[in-house]
Design an enzyme around this catalytic site. Structure first.
Site, PDB file in Angstrom:
ATOM      1  N   ASP A 132       0.840  -1.190   0.000  1.00 22.61           N
ATOM      2  CA  ASP A 132       0.000   0.000   0.000  1.00 22.61           C
ATOM      3  C   ASP A 132       0.878   1.244   0.000  1.00 22.61           C
ATOM      4  O   ASP A 132       1.994   1.239   0.529  1.00 22.61           O
ATOM      5  CB  ASP A 132      -0.907   0.018   1.233  1.00 22.61           C
ATOM      6  CG  ASP A 132      -2.208   0.773   0.988  1.00 22.61           C
ATOM      7  OD1 ASP A 132      -3.268   0.132   0.928  1.00 22.61           O
ATOM      8  OD2 ASP A 132      -2.163   2.014   0.840  1.00 22.61           O
TER       9      ASP A 132
ATOM     10  N   ASP B  94       3.933   2.208  -4.486  1.00 22.67           N
ATOM     11  CA  ASP B  94       3.101   3.053  -5.330  1.00 22.67           C
ATOM     12  C   ASP B  94       2.885   2.289  -6.632  1.00 22.67           C
ATOM     13  O   ASP B  94       3.800   2.175  -7.456  1.00 22.67           O
ATOM     14  CB  ASP B  94       3.798   4.392  -5.595  1.00 22.67           C
ATOM     15  CG  ASP B  94       2.980   5.315  -6.494  1.00 22.67           C
ATOM     16  OD1 ASP B  94       1.907   4.899  -6.987  1.00 22.67           O
ATOM     17  OD2 ASP B  94       3.420   6.467  -6.702  1.00 22.67           O
ATOM     18  N   VAL B  95       1.677   1.749  -6.819  1.00 23.70           N
ATOM     19  CA  VAL B  95       1.445   0.898  -7.994  1.00 23.70           C
ATOM     20  C   VAL B  95       1.467   1.681  -9.294  1.00 23.70           C
ATOM     21  O   VAL B  95       1.538   1.087 -10.375  1.00 23.70           O
ATOM     22  CB  VAL B  95       0.114   0.124  -7.874  1.00 23.70           C
ATOM     23  CG1 VAL B  95       0.145  -0.811  -6.674  1.00 23.70           C
ATOM     24  CG2 VAL B  95      -1.091   1.065  -7.822  1.00 23.70           C
TER      25      VAL B  95
ATOM     26  N   ASN C 269      -5.657  -5.189  -6.231  1.00 23.54           N
ATOM     27  CA  ASN C 269      -6.796  -4.581  -5.555  1.00 23.54           C
ATOM     28  C   ASN C 269      -6.714  -3.060  -5.503  1.00 23.54           C
ATOM     29  O   ASN C 269      -7.744  -2.390  -5.390  1.00 23.54           O
ATOM     30  CB  ASN C 269      -6.899  -5.138  -4.127  1.00 23.54           C
ATOM     31  CG  ASN C 269      -7.907  -4.385  -3.293  1.00 23.54           C
ATOM     32  OD1 ASN C 269      -9.098  -4.465  -3.522  1.00 23.54           O
ATOM     33  ND2 ASN C 269      -7.415  -3.623  -2.325  1.00 23.54           N
TER      34      ASN C 269
ATOM     35  N   TYR D 232     -13.778   6.049 -14.203  1.00 18.31           N
ATOM     36  CA  TYR D 232     -13.479   4.882 -13.367  1.00 18.31           C
ATOM     37  C   TYR D 232     -14.005   3.604 -14.009  1.00 18.31           C
ATOM     38  O   TYR D 232     -13.289   2.602 -14.124  1.00 18.31           O
ATOM     39  CB  TYR D 232     -14.095   5.089 -11.984  1.00 18.31           C
ATOM     40  CG  TYR D 232     -14.046   3.878 -11.082  1.00 18.31           C
ATOM     41  CD1 TYR D 232     -12.898   3.556 -10.374  1.00 18.31           C
ATOM     42  CD2 TYR D 232     -15.173   3.065 -10.917  1.00 18.31           C
ATOM     43  CE1 TYR D 232     -12.854   2.453  -9.528  1.00 18.31           C
ATOM     44  CE2 TYR D 232     -15.147   1.962 -10.085  1.00 18.31           C
ATOM     45  CZ  TYR D 232     -13.988   1.662  -9.399  1.00 18.31           C
ATOM     46  OH  TYR D 232     -13.948   0.561  -8.566  1.00 18.31           O
TER      47      TYR D 232
ATOM     48  N   PRO E 257     -16.389   1.058   5.473  1.00 15.32           N
ATOM     49  CA  PRO E 257     -16.322   2.380   6.098  1.00 15.32           C
ATOM     50  C   PRO E 257     -16.607   3.541   5.151  1.00 15.32           C
ATOM     51  O   PRO E 257     -17.265   4.510   5.539  1.00 15.32           O
ATOM     52  CB  PRO E 257     -14.883   2.434   6.627  1.00 15.32           C
ATOM     53  CG  PRO E 257     -14.525   1.018   6.862  1.00 15.32           C
ATOM     54  CD  PRO E 257     -15.197   0.242   5.771  1.00 15.32           C
TER      55      PRO E 257
ATOM     56  N   ARG F 235     -20.546   7.787   3.442  1.00 19.55           N
ATOM     57  CA  ARG F 235     -21.378   8.460   2.440  1.00 19.55           C
ATOM     58  C   ARG F 235     -22.849   8.397   2.834  1.00 19.55           C
ATOM     59  O   ARG F 235     -23.583   9.385   2.732  1.00 19.55           O
ATOM     60  CB  ARG F 235     -21.174   7.816   1.069  1.00 19.55           C
ATOM     61  CG  ARG F 235     -19.828   8.123   0.445  1.00 19.55           C
ATOM     62  CD  ARG F 235     -19.452   7.123  -0.626  1.00 19.55           C
ATOM     63  NE  ARG F 235     -20.346   7.163  -1.781  1.00 19.55           N
ATOM     64  CZ  ARG F 235     -20.288   6.276  -2.779  1.00 19.55           C
ATOM     65  NH1 ARG F 235     -19.390   5.296  -2.742  1.00 19.55           N
ATOM     66  NH2 ARG F 235     -21.112   6.382  -3.797  1.00 19.55           N
TER      67      ARG F 235
END
Length: 290
Positions: free
Chosen positions: A69, A96-97, A123, A190, A226, A231
């Site tokens: 991550d 950092d992907v 992911n 997206y 979460p 939201r």
């Protein structure tokens, strides 16, 4: 006596009959779903929604897990909790992907620590809270979404193949989205990246067809973790709430999912029981794309 007795070596080789898992007929299904000793990398493994759920599922099934991550503190928190809960070897790695060199170095380091790499879960991703009409999305934000959700998948997959191809064994599982199969209002860029990730999965699977490295995509719908709860509690924009409402009306299941329900499918596809599901995009979205 072998089940292949009487079949010529040429025919066995032509159809790879020697790869058929005949032993499964005498193996309990729960054993086929165990992942004892599997060496797994999960990008976005520090995520509060699906990332942590996937890490926990693999740890519970006996795998060794590297939680990659950009937020190392979050990855460490997930790794520590998973290690404690399941008695597994889970550790955090900064990565950092969207950076080719960084993700290659991170995957190589994780593979070295685990003694190899069996499963890569792509992911890392997300809409970056950029909901709304395509006409309102700034070009720099388009690039950020594409970098994370498409180039992140390409770079991480390529890094994994550096280890899987030499050992002629491995599984790449990419988290796509039901939005990559169907429309969901307010997240056009997206969704387009997720469609591309599904296309990448299909094409890569074909390239790898003569190896024992395979790839599959998983398509979640709306997961109530979460972020979604925040939201729904009023912290999201009107556009993000509208996207939730529009998605809910299309569900056959009559409810949203939990991240753990999607993680169940990821874990199944990583094991021997799910190995023949290849080069396709498996929906875990309550019927959102149907």
């Amino acid at each position: 006596m072998s089940k292949l007795d009487g079949i010529s070596p040429e025919v066995i080789d032509r159809f790879h009959l020697d790869r058929l898992p005949f032993h499964q007929a005498a193996t309990a299904p729960d054993e086929l779903m165990r992942l004892h000793g599997a060496r797994v990398v999960v990008t976005g493994g520090g995520g509060a929604d699906l990332g942590q759920a996937i890490v926990h599922r693999f740890a519970a099934l006996g795998a060794r897990v590297a939680a990659l991550d950009l937020d190392l503190d979050s990855a460490r928190a997930v790794a520590e909790e998973a290690s404690k809960n399941w008695g597994a070897d889970v550790f955090a790695v900064h990565a950092d992907v969207t950076d080719w060199d960084d993700v290659h170095a991170a995957v190589a380091g994780a593979a070295e620590r685990m003694g190899g790499l069996d499963v890569m879960v792509n992911n890392a991703g997300g809409g970056l809270k950029l909901h709304g009409p395509f006409l309102d999305i700034r070009p720099e934000d388009m690039r950020r979404i594409v970098d994370l959700n498409l180039f992140g998948v390409l770079f991480s997959s390529r890094a994994a193949l550096d280890h899987m191809i030499p050992q002629d064994r491995g599984r790449i599982i990419t988290i796509a989205s039901e939005g990559g199969k169907s429309r969901v209002d307010g997240i056009t860029v997206y969704n387009s990246c997720k469609s591309a990730a599904i296309g990448f999965t299909r094409n890569l699977a074909h390239e790898l067809r003569n190896t024992q490295v395979s790839t599959v995509a998983v398509c979640p719908g709306v997961m109530v973790g979460p972020h979604a709860l925040a939201r729904l509690a009023g912290e999201g924009s009107r556009a993000s709430i509208s996207a939730l409402e529009e998605s809910y009306e299309r569900l056959n299941a009559g409810r949203f999912s939990l991240p753990e329900e999607v993680a169940n499918m990821v874990a199944f596809l990583a094991g021997e029981a799910g190995a023949y599901v290849s080069g396709t995009a498996v929906s875990v979205g309550g019927g959102l794309s149907d």
